[in-house]
Write a protein that holds these residues in place. Structure first.
Motif, short mmCIF file in Angstrom:
data_model
loop_
_atom_site.label_atom_id
_atom_site.label_comp_id
_atom_site.label_asym_id
_atom_site.label_seq_id
_atom_site.Cartn_x
_atom_site.Cartn_y
_atom_site.Cartn_z
N LEU A 296 38.21 35.70 46.62
CA LEU A 296 38.57 36.72 45.39
C LEU A 296 37.55 37.12 44.63
O LEU A 296 37.70 38.16 44.28
CB LEU A 296 39.88 35.96 44.74
CG LEU A 296 40.34 36.69 43.58
CD1 LEU A 296 41.11 37.96 44.06
CD2 LEU A 296 41.39 35.84 42.76
N SER A 297 36.86 36.23 44.10
CA SER A 297 35.80 36.48 43.10
C SER A 297 34.74 37.32 43.54
O SER A 297 33.93 38.06 42.77
CB SER A 297 35.32 35.18 42.49
OG SER A 297 34.50 34.64 43.43
N ASP A 298 34.71 37.24 45.04
CA ASP A 298 33.44 38.15 45.59
C ASP A 298 34.01 39.55 45.91
O ASP A 298 33.13 40.42 46.18
CB ASP A 298 33.12 37.60 46.89
CG ASP A 298 32.09 36.37 47.07
OD1 ASP A 298 31.48 36.20 45.63
OD2 ASP A 298 31.75 35.72 48.10
N ASP A 299 35.07 39.70 45.61
CA ASP A 299 35.88 41.11 45.78
C ASP A 299 36.19 41.64 44.58
O ASP A 299 37.14 41.19 43.57
CB ASP A 299 37.21 41.03 46.77
CG ASP A 299 37.61 42.41 46.89
OD1 ASP A 299 37.67 43.35 46.04
OD2 ASP A 299 37.88 42.54 48.19
N LYS A 300 35.33 42.37 43.69
CA LYS A 300 35.64 43.15 42.61
C LYS A 300 36.53 43.80 42.28
O LYS A 300 37.43 43.57 41.33
CB LYS A 300 34.26 43.80 42.25
CG LYS A 300 32.98 43.39 42.17
CD LYS A 300 31.71 44.22 42.18
CE LYS A 300 30.50 43.72 42.19
NZ LYS A 300 30.19 42.93 43.33
N HIS A 301 37.11 44.43 43.47
CA HIS A 301 38.29 45.52 43.23
C HIS A 301 39.53 44.40 43.25
O HIS A 301 40.48 44.60 42.22
CB HIS A 301 38.63 46.18 44.33
CG HIS A 301 39.98 46.95 44.36
ND1 HIS A 301 40.30 47.83 43.55
CD2 HIS A 301 40.90 47.00 45.00
CE1 HIS A 301 41.36 48.56 43.56
NE2 HIS A 301 41.80 48.05 44.57
N ALA B 279 37.29 52.60 39.89
CA ALA B 279 37.83 53.32 41.20
C ALA B 279 36.91 52.59 42.37
O ALA B 279 36.01 52.21 42.17
CB ALA B 279 37.55 54.84 41.21
N ILE B 280 37.56 52.54 43.39
CA ILE B 280 37.11 51.87 44.79
C ILE B 280 36.99 53.17 45.74
O ILE B 280 38.02 53.74 46.05
CB ILE B 280 37.64 50.88 45.20
CG1 ILE B 280 36.83 49.96 46.46
CG2 ILE B 280 39.07 51.03 45.42
CD1 ILE B 280 37.20 48.69 46.67
N TYR B 281 35.81 53.23 46.67
CA TYR B 281 35.66 54.19 47.40
C TYR B 281 35.01 53.53 48.67
O TYR B 281 34.29 52.87 48.81
CB TYR B 281 34.63 55.43 47.20
CG TYR B 281 35.15 56.11 46.04
CD1 TYR B 281 36.38 57.13 46.18
CD2 TYR B 281 34.86 55.81 44.84
CE1 TYR B 281 36.78 57.74 45.09
CE2 TYR B 281 35.41 56.58 43.63
CZ TYR B 281 36.41 57.54 43.98
OH TYR B 281 36.86 58.23 42.64
N PRO C 67 35.97 60.37 51.39
CA PRO C 67 35.45 61.46 50.62
C PRO C 67 35.72 60.87 49.11
O PRO C 67 36.57 60.26 48.70
CB PRO C 67 36.69 62.49 50.86
CG PRO C 67 37.64 61.87 51.63
CD PRO C 67 37.16 60.76 52.32
N VAL C 68 34.99 61.38 48.42
CA VAL C 68 34.86 61.01 46.95
C VAL C 68 35.82 62.11 46.12
O VAL C 68 35.22 63.19 45.97
CB VAL C 68 33.63 60.49 46.06
CG1 VAL C 68 33.75 60.61 44.81
CG2 VAL C 68 32.92 59.39 46.88
N ARG C 69 36.97 61.91 45.41
CA ARG C 69 37.41 62.79 44.90
C ARG C 69 37.30 62.55 43.16
O ARG C 69 37.59 61.49 42.85
CB ARG C 69 38.97 62.97 45.15
CG ARG C 69 39.36 63.38 46.60
CD ARG C 69 40.64 63.36 46.98
NE ARG C 69 41.41 62.00 46.92
CZ ARG C 69 41.22 61.16 47.63
NH1 ARG C 69 40.39 61.06 48.93
NH2 ARG C 69 41.71 59.67 47.68
N GLU C 70 37.08 63.79 42.75
CA GLU C 70 36.60 63.53 41.03
C GLU C 70 37.90 63.33 40.31
O GLU C 70 38.02 62.41 39.59
CB GLU C 70 36.29 64.77 40.76
CG GLU C 70 35.58 64.81 39.26
CD GLU C 70 34.80 66.01 38.78
OE1 GLU C 70 34.85 66.18 37.64
OE2 GLU C 70 34.26 66.77 39.67
#
Length: 87
Positions: free
Chosen positions: A31-36, A53-55, A60-63
């Protein structure tokens, strides 16, 4: 894709073999290794967290989904440290 660190697997093997070790359990380490996931859990328990935000790679990265700020940090989600983060 779920990424599991070497140490999480090593701890799970030690538990399976009945060998004691110091440190967090594999589930807490994962859990701690996964920032999200860590931020989701902290926020669910009322701990203030900065907007994020996680991409995923190749997506695609949406603004409109990205929290804007004067300064931003971009780093991998599955890493226990912020290697190479500079000002």
């Amino acid at each position: 894709m779920i990424q599991v660190s070497f140490w999480t697997i090593a701890q799970a093997v030690l538990i399976y073999l009945g060998i004691p070790f110091l440190g967090a359990t594999p589930i807490l380490r994962g859990l701690s290794d996964d920032k999200h996931l860590t931020k989701l859990e902290a926020a669910a328990r009322g701990v203030p967290t900065a907007p994020w935000a996680i991409y995923r790679r190749g997506a695609p990265v949406r603004e409109e989904g990205c929290p804007m700020a004067s300064r931003m940090v971009i780093k991998p989600n599955a890493s226990s440290a912020s290697w190479g983060v500079q000002d």
